[in-house]
Design a protein around this motif. Sequence first.
Motif, short mmCIF file in Angstrom:
data_model
loop_
_atom_site.label_atom_id
_atom_site.label_comp_id
_atom_site.label_asym_id
_atom_site.label_seq_id
_atom_site.Cartn_x
_atom_site.Cartn_y
_atom_site.Cartn_z
N UNK A 259 0.84 -1.22 0.00
CA UNK A 259 0.00 0.00 0.00
C UNK A 259 0.86 1.26 0.00
N UNK A 260 1.95 1.21 0.75
CA UNK A 260 2.88 2.35 0.79
C UNK A 260 3.46 2.58 -0.61
N UNK A 261 3.90 1.50 -1.25
CA UNK A 261 4.49 1.61 -2.59
C UNK A 261 3.48 2.18 -3.59
N UNK B 163 2.96 6.03 -3.11
CA UNK B 163 4.09 6.81 -3.63
C UNK B 163 4.04 6.83 -5.16
N UNK B 164 3.74 5.67 -5.76
CA UNK B 164 3.71 5.59 -7.23
C UNK B 164 2.53 6.37 -7.82
N UNK B 165 1.44 6.47 -7.05
CA UNK B 165 0.31 7.28 -7.53
C UNK B 165 0.70 8.76 -7.57
N UNK C 177 11.81 4.10 3.19
CA UNK C 177 11.27 4.14 1.82
C UNK C 177 12.31 4.78 0.92
N UNK C 178 12.75 4.04 -0.08
CA UNK C 178 13.71 4.56 -1.05
C UNK C 178 12.98 4.78 -2.37
N UNK D 63 8.07 13.09 -1.61
CA UNK D 63 7.69 11.72 -1.24
C UNK D 63 6.69 11.74 -0.09
N UNK D 64 6.99 12.52 0.94
CA UNK D 64 6.10 12.56 2.13
C UNK D 64 4.72 13.09 1.77
N UNK D 65 4.64 13.96 0.77
CA UNK D 65 3.34 14.50 0.35
C UNK D 65 2.43 13.39 -0.16
N UNK D 66 3.02 12.35 -0.76
CA UNK D 66 2.20 11.23 -1.27
C UNK D 66 1.65 10.39 -0.12
N UNK D 67 2.25 10.53 1.06
CA UNK D 67 1.83 9.73 2.22
C UNK D 67 1.16 10.58 3.30
N UNK D 68 0.72 11.77 2.89
CA UNK D 68 0.18 12.74 3.85
C UNK D 68 -0.99 12.18 4.66
N UNK D 69 -1.92 11.54 3.95
CA UNK D 69 -3.14 11.05 4.64
C UNK D 69 -2.81 9.98 5.68
N UNK D 70 -2.07 8.90 5.31
CA UNK D 70 -1.77 7.89 6.33
C UNK D 70 -0.88 8.42 7.47
N UNK D 71 -0.01 9.39 7.18
CA UNK D 71 0.81 9.98 8.25
C UNK D 71 -0.08 10.77 9.22
N UNK D 72 -1.05 11.49 8.65
CA UNK D 72 -1.95 12.31 9.49
C UNK D 72 -2.87 11.43 10.33
#
Length: 202
Positions: A118-120, A123-125, A143-144, A162-171
Amino acid sequence: MKTEDKIHAQLAAQPIIIYMKGVPANPQCGFSAKAVGLLNATHIPYAYVNVLEAPFIREKLPSISHWPTYPQLFVNAELVGGCDIIEEMSNNGSLLPLLKSAAPKKTETANDALSVSEVMQLVQQGIDDAKVMVEGEGCDLTITVVSSQFNDLSIVKKQQLVLATLKEPLASGKLHAVSVKAFTPDEWQEKQKAGGLLQIQH
């Protein structure tokens, strides 16, 4: 975080987790090799901890699980047992139903850690040409990401992308401790030449 708390957090976050010597792609003892072979045969994803690289966990876990040797398989935070028990359950047909019953329940997704895939995907989206590699399990992920979109960006800007792509799960807390490494394709080529090869386990 105390070692004991870390173990409890891992057990809570991962429905199926094996504490083993080595990693599934390269087990460091015969019992761990046999155990992951049996788990792999079920095709059900599981988390793992290499106790050879985590000496505090290796020392502490037996006093929590009341099991002296490795590997140790846990399902839904309950100890299943070591290699012999996993083999016996595989032979009598009870291993697969147990692992299936532990697959994450959709109703609890708000608290579940994201899976590596899901993480991958996220990021790819967000970065369409990204090559993504993820190391670690649960909350402790490295995450590389390799992408031409990083050309001419500073290190901070690359990581922010990169972190912007994971904003929702981080929040929402589905993702916690994340370490990001971002490279342009040229930088990645140089890194490979320098021999800094990543060991990736999917």
